[in-house]
Design a protein around this motif. Structure first.
Motif, PDB file in Angstrom:
ATOM      1  N   PRO A 104       0.845  -1.208   0.000  1.00 17.00           N
ATOM      2  CA  PRO A 104       0.000   0.000   0.000  1.00 17.00           C
ATOM      3  C   PRO A 104       0.878   1.256   0.000  1.00 17.00           C
ATOM      4  O   PRO A 104       1.927   1.274   0.638  1.00 17.00           O
ATOM      5  N   PRO A 105       0.458   2.262  -0.716  1.00 20.06           N
ATOM      6  CA  PRO A 105       1.256   3.491  -0.779  1.00 20.06           C
ATOM      7  C   PRO A 105       1.142   4.277   0.530  1.00 20.06           C
ATOM      8  O   PRO A 105       0.149   4.182   1.250  1.00 20.06           O
ATOM      9  N   ASP A 106       2.172   5.040   0.816  1.00 22.39           N
ATOM     10  CA  ASP A 106       2.124   5.967   1.944  1.00 22.39           C
ATOM     11  C   ASP A 106       1.559   7.273   1.436  1.00 22.39           C
ATOM     12  O   ASP A 106       2.022   7.825   0.441  1.00 22.39           O
ATOM     13  N   LEU A 107       0.541   7.753   2.105  1.00 19.70           N
ATOM     14  CA  LEU A 107      -0.085   9.008   1.716  1.00 19.70           C
ATOM     15  C   LEU A 107       0.253  10.072   2.749  1.00 19.70           C
ATOM     16  O   LEU A 107       0.246   9.800   3.961  1.00 19.70           O
ATOM     17  N   GLU A 108       0.509  11.254   2.264  1.00 20.11           N
ATOM     18  CA  GLU A 108       0.798  12.357   3.168  1.00 20.11           C
ATOM     19  C   GLU A 108       0.013  13.559   2.684  1.00 20.11           C
ATOM     20  O   GLU A 108       0.098  13.943   1.521  1.00 20.11           O
ATOM     21  N   LEU A 109      -0.774  14.137   3.540  1.00 23.87           N
ATOM     22  CA  LEU A 109      -1.575  15.294   3.199  1.00 23.87           C
ATOM     23  C   LEU A 109      -0.855  16.546   3.672  1.00 23.87           C
ATOM     24  O   LEU A 109      -0.523  16.678   4.840  1.00 23.87           O
ATOM     25  N   LEU A 110      -0.622  17.457   2.767  1.00 23.07           N
ATOM     26  CA  LEU A 110      -0.019  18.742   3.105  1.00 23.07           C
ATOM     27  C   LEU A 110      -1.100  19.807   2.992  1.00 23.07           C
ATOM     28  O   LEU A 110      -1.795  19.889   1.985  1.00 23.07           O
ATOM     29  N   THR A 111      -1.278  20.555   4.026  1.00 21.64           N
ATOM     30  CA  THR A 111      -2.276  21.609   4.012  1.00 21.64           C
ATOM     31  C   THR A 111      -1.596  22.930   4.319  1.00 21.64           C
ATOM     32  O   THR A 111      -0.588  23.005   5.014  1.00 21.64           O
ATOM     33  N   ALA A 112      -2.180  24.004   3.807  1.00 20.71           N
ATOM     34  CA  ALA A 112      -1.618  25.341   4.039  1.00 20.71           C
ATOM     35  C   ALA A 112      -2.149  25.941   5.309  1.00 20.71           C
ATOM     36  O   ALA A 112      -3.146  25.623   5.832  1.00 20.71           O
TER      37      ALA A 112
END
Length: 85
Positions: A77-85
């Motif tokens: 499974p891919p690693d997901l990373e959410l970047l928010t401002a």
């Protein structure tokens, strides 16, 4: 096993084999051009049995048959990373 299920599972196997062949094209040099390919999935005994029966039938008709034993690749499974401002 239904015909549609058999066909789909074999198409999935062919897709896996073609991905491997794309990365390792030398494997295709080992397969005679007039041979029938039959993939035996190591991790699917039911489909392997069906495909082995098909290989036997082709061989009995005088066809050249190449058996390819293939284990489905493990998909991580891919690693997901959410970047928010």
């Amino acid at each position: 096993m239904g015909r549609n299920d058999l066909t789909k599972r074999n198409l999935d196997l062919l897709d896996d084999f073609m991905r491997y062949a794309f990365d390792h094209p030398g494997i295709l040099d080992q397969i005679p051009q007039d041979a029938q390919l039959v993939i035996l999935p190591v991790d699917d005994p039911e489909l392997s049995t069906e495909n082995r029966q098909m290989a036997s039938m082709l061989y009995a008709r005088g066809e050249k048959v190449v058996l390819i034993k293939l284990k489905r690749p493990e998909i991580h499974p891919p690693d997901l990373e959410l970047l928010t401002a």
